[in-house]
Design a protein around this motif. Structure first.
Motif, short mmCIF file in Angstrom:
data_model
loop_
_atom_site.label_atom_id
_atom_site.label_comp_id
_atom_site.label_asym_id
_atom_site.label_seq_id
_atom_site.Cartn_x
_atom_site.Cartn_y
_atom_site.Cartn_z
N ALA A 251 0.78 -1.29 0.00
CA ALA A 251 0.23 0.03 -0.19
C ALA A 251 0.77 1.24 -0.11
O ALA A 251 0.43 2.29 -0.76
CB ALA A 251 -0.99 -0.12 1.05
N ASP A 252 2.01 1.39 0.67
CA ASP A 252 2.89 2.69 0.89
C ASP A 252 4.19 2.52 0.06
O ASP A 252 5.05 3.44 0.18
CB ASP A 252 3.23 2.69 2.33
CG ASP A 252 1.93 3.04 3.25
OD1 ASP A 252 0.88 3.67 2.71
OD2 ASP A 252 1.84 2.36 4.37
N SER A 253 4.03 1.49 -0.72
CA SER A 253 5.31 1.41 -1.66
C SER A 253 5.34 2.44 -2.72
O SER A 253 4.27 2.56 -3.54
CB SER A 253 5.41 0.00 -2.19
OG SER A 253 6.46 -0.38 -3.04
N GLU A 254 6.62 2.84 -3.04
CA GLU A 254 6.86 4.00 -3.93
C GLU A 254 7.29 3.03 -5.25
O GLU A 254 7.60 3.68 -6.34
CB GLU A 254 7.71 5.04 -3.80
CG GLU A 254 6.91 5.95 -2.83
CD GLU A 254 5.80 6.72 -3.04
OE1 GLU A 254 5.74 6.93 -4.37
OE2 GLU A 254 4.84 6.96 -2.32
N GLN A 255 7.60 2.05 -4.98
CA GLN A 255 8.32 0.92 -6.12
C GLN A 255 7.19 0.38 -6.96
O GLN A 255 6.19 0.19 -6.54
CB GLN A 255 8.84 -0.16 -5.18
CG GLN A 255 9.80 -1.13 -6.53
CD GLN A 255 10.20 -2.19 -5.63
OE1 GLN A 255 9.99 -2.41 -4.36
NE2 GLN A 255 11.20 -2.88 -6.21
N PRO A 256 7.52 0.31 -8.40
CA PRO A 256 6.58 -0.58 -9.41
C PRO A 256 6.09 -1.60 -8.68
O PRO A 256 7.14 -2.48 -8.39
CB PRO A 256 7.27 -0.47 -10.62
CG PRO A 256 8.52 0.67 -10.45
CD PRO A 256 8.84 0.71 -8.83
N VAL A 257 4.87 -2.31 -8.77
CA VAL A 257 4.35 -3.36 -8.16
C VAL A 257 3.30 -3.93 -9.04
O VAL A 257 2.52 -3.14 -9.61
CB VAL A 257 3.56 -2.99 -6.77
CG1 VAL A 257 2.78 -4.14 -5.95
CG2 VAL A 257 4.71 -2.48 -5.63
N ILE A 258 3.31 -5.38 -8.87
CA ILE A 258 2.53 -6.27 -9.84
C ILE A 258 2.00 -7.13 -8.82
O ILE A 258 2.85 -7.79 -8.29
CB ILE A 258 2.79 -6.70 -11.27
CG1 ILE A 258 3.09 -5.34 -12.16
CG2 ILE A 258 2.11 -7.72 -11.82
CD1 ILE A 258 3.96 -5.92 -13.10
N VAL A 259 0.79 -7.50 -8.99
CA VAL A 259 0.20 -8.81 -8.12
C VAL A 259 -0.65 -9.43 -8.90
O VAL A 259 -1.59 -8.98 -9.69
CB VAL A 259 -0.71 -8.16 -6.94
CG1 VAL A 259 -1.38 -9.54 -6.04
CG2 VAL A 259 0.33 -7.53 -5.98
N THR A 260 -0.56 -10.77 -9.24
CA THR A 260 -1.28 -11.47 -10.06
C THR A 260 -1.30 -12.99 -9.63
O THR A 260 -0.29 -13.53 -8.76
CB THR A 260 -0.57 -11.46 -11.57
OG1 THR A 260 -1.27 -12.22 -12.39
CG2 THR A 260 0.85 -12.12 -11.72
N GLY A 261 -2.30 -13.64 -10.22
CA GLY A 261 -2.55 -15.02 -9.86
C GLY A 261 -4.01 -15.47 -9.93
O GLY A 261 -4.94 -14.58 -10.33
N ASP A 262 -4.29 -16.58 -9.56
CA ASP A 262 -5.75 -17.21 -9.54
C ASP A 262 -5.91 -16.91 -7.87
O ASP A 262 -5.56 -17.47 -6.88
CB ASP A 262 -5.66 -18.57 -9.48
CG ASP A 262 -7.08 -19.25 -9.44
OD1 ASP A 262 -7.86 -18.62 -9.11
OD2 ASP A 262 -7.12 -20.28 -9.37
N LEU A 263 -6.93 -15.85 -7.66
CA LEU A 263 -7.03 -15.19 -6.30
C LEU A 263 -8.45 -15.81 -5.77
O LEU A 263 -8.88 -15.69 -4.73
CB LEU A 263 -7.34 -13.86 -6.29
CG LEU A 263 -6.21 -12.96 -6.94
CD1 LEU A 263 -6.51 -11.51 -6.64
CD2 LEU A 263 -4.85 -13.32 -6.29
N ASN A 264 -8.94 -16.95 -6.55
CA ASN A 264 -10.07 -17.55 -6.20
C ASN A 264 -11.22 -16.75 -5.84
O ASN A 264 -11.90 -17.32 -4.69
CB ASN A 264 -9.62 -18.53 -5.35
CG ASN A 264 -9.38 -19.73 -5.80
OD1 ASN A 264 -9.78 -20.39 -6.90
ND2 ASN A 264 -7.97 -20.44 -5.56
N ASP A 265 -11.38 -15.73 -6.36
CA ASP A 265 -12.65 -14.65 -6.00
C ASP A 265 -12.78 -13.90 -7.27
O ASP A 265 -12.06 -13.73 -8.05
CB ASP A 265 -12.00 -13.87 -4.91
CG ASP A 265 -13.31 -13.51 -3.94
OD1 ASP A 265 -14.43 -13.65 -4.17
OD2 ASP A 265 -12.87 -12.40 -3.25
N VAL A 266 -14.16 -13.38 -7.36
CA VAL A 266 -14.35 -12.70 -8.58
C VAL A 266 -14.10 -11.15 -8.19
O VAL A 266 -13.99 -10.74 -7.24
CB VAL A 266 -15.80 -12.70 -8.85
CG1 VAL A 266 -16.26 -14.05 -9.11
CG2 VAL A 266 -16.68 -12.31 -7.36
#
Length: 285
Positions: free
Chosen positions: A156-171
């Motif tokens: 949440a507070d990161s100034e760095q480029p971030v990606i989160v990906t995957g099968d989150l098992n939720d719509v």
């Protein structure tokens, strides 16, 4: 569901970046452990030439089949498991840092890396596959929700480029995924473009978007596309981003209010996961 239609404003801008060194494409694919059609996935990789492939539910058999990718994708993180939660990452781009973590459940891993673009820019990438609610595993969604909140709060507070990906098992429109969206401060490239349903392959009239990619405001979107079936119950998802950090600061994520921040903290604490610190590759304390 209205935000996931064409009548809603796009949350992520279309990319105008032509520099290939600043592009990052990722294929996210839940392969389904008993599926033995590895050739179909390998063919998709050869056709679309992604920078990064992440597979979910991949066991040792899948690892052995996908090792042929290492000629063109020499960087990898491998966590073969036969419990439906194995995970593999293959990359054409250097993986500067990597860690496999078990944030909530001892047999459900996540992979946390720093990937270096050809431009030299470094991107913090988190690959997730939390366990779904299940009568035989987790009777409620508490474990899945806790993992999502741990990761959301960590970026949440990161100034760095971030990606989160995957099968989150939720719509995408569920209360938990929307809370992840708000707490993390990340953007959803599907907003204003469509739902991109990835599950279930066999039921055209009843499909849900379970495979996700969220990213920080440092990126704009070149392409997002659901790919053809590889014999799994999930379709693979291709997302192509451009690193345009200096030109996209006017992209705004949806905000969490005080009550939602409190709720996300309670979700984590209910699972007693103070031990579940998410690695922050590329960041110094």
């Amino acid at each position: 569901m209205i935000p996931y239609t064409f009548i809603y404003p796009k949350e992520v801008k279309n990319s105008t970046e032509s520099d290939a060194d600043k592009q990052l494409s990722i294929i996210t694919s839940n392969v389904l452990t008993p599926n033995r059609n590895a050739d179909a996935l390998i063919a998709l990789i050869k056709k679309h030439q992604p920078n990064v492939l992440v597979t979910l539910e991949s066991d040792l058999w899948w690892e052995e089949q996908l090792n042929v990718l290492e000629t063109d994708m020499p960087y990898s993180v491998k966590c073969p498991l036969d419990n439906l939660y194995g995970m593999h990452v293959f990359s054409r781009l250097p993986i500067a840092e990597q860690e496999i973590c078990y944030l909530v459940e001892k047999d459900v891993p996540s992979i946390h890396t720093t990937i270096e673009l050809r431009s030299g820019d470094k991107v913090r990438v988190h690959f997730l596959h939390p366990a779904p609610p299940s009568p035989t595993e987790n009777t409620e969604s508490a474990e899945r929700d806790a993992e999502l909140m741990i990761v959301a709060r960590s970026v949440a507070d990161s100034e760095q480029p971030v990606i989160v990906t995957g099968d989150l098992n939720d719509v995408a429109w569920s209360a938990t995924t929307r809370l992840f969206h708000k707490i993390s401060g990340l953007l959803d490239p599907r907003v204003g473009r469509g739902v991109f349903n990835t599950f279930h392959v066999d039921y055209p009239l009843v499909r849900w978007p379970l495979d996700h990619l969220f990213h920080s405001k440092h990126f704009t979107l070149q392409k997002i596309k659901r790919l053809p079936s590889i014999g799994s119950d999930h379709f693979p998802l291709l997302t192509q981003l451009s690193f345009t950090a200096l030109r996209c600061n006017n992209q705004a994520a949806i905000k969490a209010d005080t009550a939602e921040h409190k709720w996300s903290q309670e979700i984590s604490e209910q699972q007693n996961v103070s031990k579940g610190d998410v690695p922050k590759p590329g960041e110094t304390s």
